[in-house]
Design an enzyme around this catalytic site. Structure first.
Site, PDB file in Angstrom:
ATOM      1  N   TYR A 126       4.820 104.360 113.606  1.00  0.00           N
ATOM      2  CA  TYR A 126       4.851 103.180 112.743  1.00  0.00           C
ATOM      3  C   TYR A 126       3.518 102.932 112.040  1.00  0.00           C
ATOM      4  CZ  TYR A 126       9.320 101.310 114.452  1.00  0.00           C
ATOM      5  OH  TYR A 126      10.641 101.092 114.739  1.00  0.00           O
TER       6      TYR A 126
ATOM      7  N   ASP B 233      12.212 101.302 120.127  1.00  0.00           N
ATOM      8  CA  ASP B 233      13.014 100.646 119.092  1.00  0.00           C
ATOM      9  C   ASP B 233      14.463 101.100 119.201  1.00  0.00           C
ATOM     10  OD1 ASP B 233      13.549  99.167 116.699  1.00  0.00           O
ATOM     11  OD2 ASP B 233      13.562 101.072 115.612  1.00  0.00           O
TER      12      ASP B 233
ATOM     13  N   ASP C 188      16.104 112.006 124.917  1.00  0.00           N
ATOM     14  CA  ASP C 188      17.506 112.317 124.610  1.00  0.00           C
ATOM     15  C   ASP C 188      18.387 112.068 125.835  1.00  0.00           C
ATOM     16  OD1 ASP C 188      16.156 114.423 125.793  1.00  0.00           O
ATOM     17  OD2 ASP C 188      17.009 115.996 124.527  1.00  0.00           O
TER      18      ASP C 188
ATOM     19  N   LYS D  74       9.121 112.652 125.156  1.00  0.00           N
ATOM     20  CA  LYS D  74       9.705 113.911 124.674  1.00  0.00           C
ATOM     21  C   LYS D  74       8.645 114.987 124.914  1.00  0.00           C
ATOM     22  CE  LYS D  74      12.948 116.282 122.529  1.00  0.00           C
ATOM     23  NZ  LYS D  74      14.277 116.537 123.110  1.00  0.00           N
TER      24      LYS D  74
ATOM     25  N   ASP E  70      17.983  98.926 120.873  1.00  0.00           N
ATOM     26  CA  ASP E  70      19.227  98.638 120.133  1.00  0.00           C
ATOM     27  C   ASP E  70      20.423  99.239 120.873  1.00  0.00           C
ATOM     28  OD1 ASP E  70      17.766  97.492 117.956  1.00  0.00           O
ATOM     29  OD2 ASP E  70      19.303  98.214 116.564  1.00  0.00           O
TER      30      ASP E  70
HETATM   31  C1  IPM Z   1      12.557  95.665 115.587  1.00  0.00           C
HETATM   32  C2  IPM Z   1      12.846  96.014 114.154  1.00  0.00           C
HETATM   33  C3  IPM Z   1      11.551  96.409 113.479  1.00  0.00           C
HETATM   34  C4  IPM Z   1      11.019  97.624 114.229  1.00  0.00           C
HETATM   35  C5  IPM Z   1      11.650  96.688 111.978  1.00  0.00           C
HETATM   36  C6  IPM Z   1      12.300  95.549 111.224  1.00  0.00           C
HETATM   37  C7  IPM Z   1      10.304  96.993 111.385  1.00  0.00           C
HETATM   38  O1  IPM Z   1      13.812  97.006 114.070  1.00  0.00           O
HETATM   39  O2  IPM Z   1      11.808  94.713 115.810  1.00  0.00           O
HETATM   40  O3  IPM Z   1      13.069  96.330 116.474  1.00  0.00           O
HETATM   41  O4  IPM Z   1      11.453  98.741 113.959  1.00  0.00           O
HETATM   42  O5  IPM Z   1      10.166  97.434 115.084  1.00  0.00           O
HETATM   43 MN    MN Z   2      14.620  97.612 115.998  1.00  0.00          MN
END
Ligand code: IPM
Ligand code: MN
Length: 353
Positions: A141, A245, A221, A189, A249
């Site tokens: 990032y 990240d 993975d 990884k 999710d």
């Molecule tokens: C999160 C979001 C952010 C990230 C984006 C919006 C930059 O997806 O907070 O998880 O990838 O960190």
């Molecule tokens: Mn995210």
């Protein structure tokens, strides 16, 4: 207790859900005799519209001076075609860096009434309780260079970590495990990436300092697969920025909806609290967004930044009670419940505090 809280609603549903968090915190202040002062500032696309940039010095200075920060969500298709450095996401990345919020804590724990709302089998997710510790200010990032070359046909992103950045997040992982079930899964990884090999070395070095914690290394993975096939094997997961990240999710699937997940982004001195979900531009302004991820983020703020654990538990219990009573928002796939909007859900939670 008098505390100054900076609120950054951001974009999309950010405004609606921030309203919910503030109402809940006002109820907590009233019930427990605290004074919370809320000061609103801009970030993301809405800051770009007003000030021509996604994060102003003014917002950063206000945050540096606060007791804690709440953030709604940022981004939207409206800003898809503006220069990269002005995109709403840059506001979020810049504030993480400016405040040195290197540790992103994302607890993934399903509420019992929502277990059947997950597309995964109840028998698989029952009992899962995972605490993701994601590195937040390094890795892909932030590495330089990140650019296009040769007329845009060659690209480079840089995965850069300094040893001390890995050390401090790995320590956070171990400390978190000590406070929980004493099992740490370090995700990397290392079969491919040099950064992951240093990461593993650091974990191996540090583990002697935490003899009560069992440590396991797992390739990302494989971790992605186990997270949804055998989630109960995890306690604390510590991992670098991008892996964290993606895995968080994915992990949200265990809880029925990403709309449920709160997070804390911590430096040594300050915390910023935001739901894991995005700005959901498709439903913004309709009053149907799930406010619970934001409300639970406010609870995390009370616990970690303001040292008000009892108040945090009061919010979490109120959310649980509301779900037990069958209330849910449209993002959740619930049978035989009572579907409500953002405001109603907020009122129901407040009524349960
Ligand atoms: C999160 C979001 C952010 C990230 C984006 C919006 C930059 O997806 O907070 O998880 O990838 O960190
Ligand atoms: Mn995210």
């Amino acid at each position: 207790m008098a505390k100054k809280i900076i609120v950054l609603p951001g974009d999309g549903i950010g405004h609606e859900i921030m309203g919910s968090a503030i109402e809940v915190l006002k109820r907590i202040a009233e019930k427990y005799g605290h004074q919370f002062e809320f000061e609103q500032h801009d970030i993301g696309g809405s800051s770009y519209e007003k000030h021509g940039e996604p994060l102003t010095d003014n917002t950063v200075d206000a945050c540096l001076d606060a007791d804690a920060i709440l953030l709604g969500a940022i981004g939207g298709p409206k800003w898809d075609n503006i220069p990269t450095h002005l995109r709403p996401e840059q506001g979020l990345l810049k504030i993480r860096k400016a405040l040195n919020l290197f540790a992103n804590i994302r607890p993934i724990k399903g509420f019992a009434p929502l277990l059947h709302a997950s597309p995964l089998k109840e028998s698989v997710i029952n009992g899962s309780d995972i605490y993701v510790v994601r590195e937040l200010t390094g890795g892909l990032y932030f590495g330089e260079p990140s650019e296009r070359r040769e007329d845009g046909n060659v690209v480079v992103d840089t995965l850069l970590y300094h040893r001390h950045e890995i050390e401090r997040i790995v320590e956070k992982g171990f400390e978190s495990a000590q406070l929980r079930n004493k099992h740490l899964t370090s995700v990397d990884k290392a079969n491919v990436l040099e950064s992951s090999r240093l990461w593993r070395e650091v974990v191996e070095e540090k583990k002697a300092n935490y003899p009560d914690v069992t440590v396991e290394h797992m390739l990302v993975d494989s971790a992605a697969m186990k997270l949804i096939t055998n989630p109960t094997q995890f306690d604390v997961i510590v991992t670098e920025n991008l892996f964290g990240d993606i895995l968080s999710d994915e992990g949200s699937v265990l809880t029925g909806s990403i709309g449920m997940l709160p997070s804390a982004s911590l430096s040594e001195t300050i915390g910023l609290y935001e739901p894991v979900h995005g700005s959901a531009p498709d439903i913004a302004g309709q009053g149907i967004a799930n406010p619970l991820g934001m409300i639970l983020s406010a609870a995390m703020m009370l616990r970690y930044s303001l040292d008000l654990n009892e108040e945090a538990v009061a919010i979490e219990k109120a959310v649980e009670k509301s779900l037990e009573a069958g209330y849910y928002t449209s993002d959740l796939n619930i049978e035989n419940g009572k579907q409500v909007g953002t405001k109603e859900m907020t009122e129901i939670v407040i009524g349960n505090i």
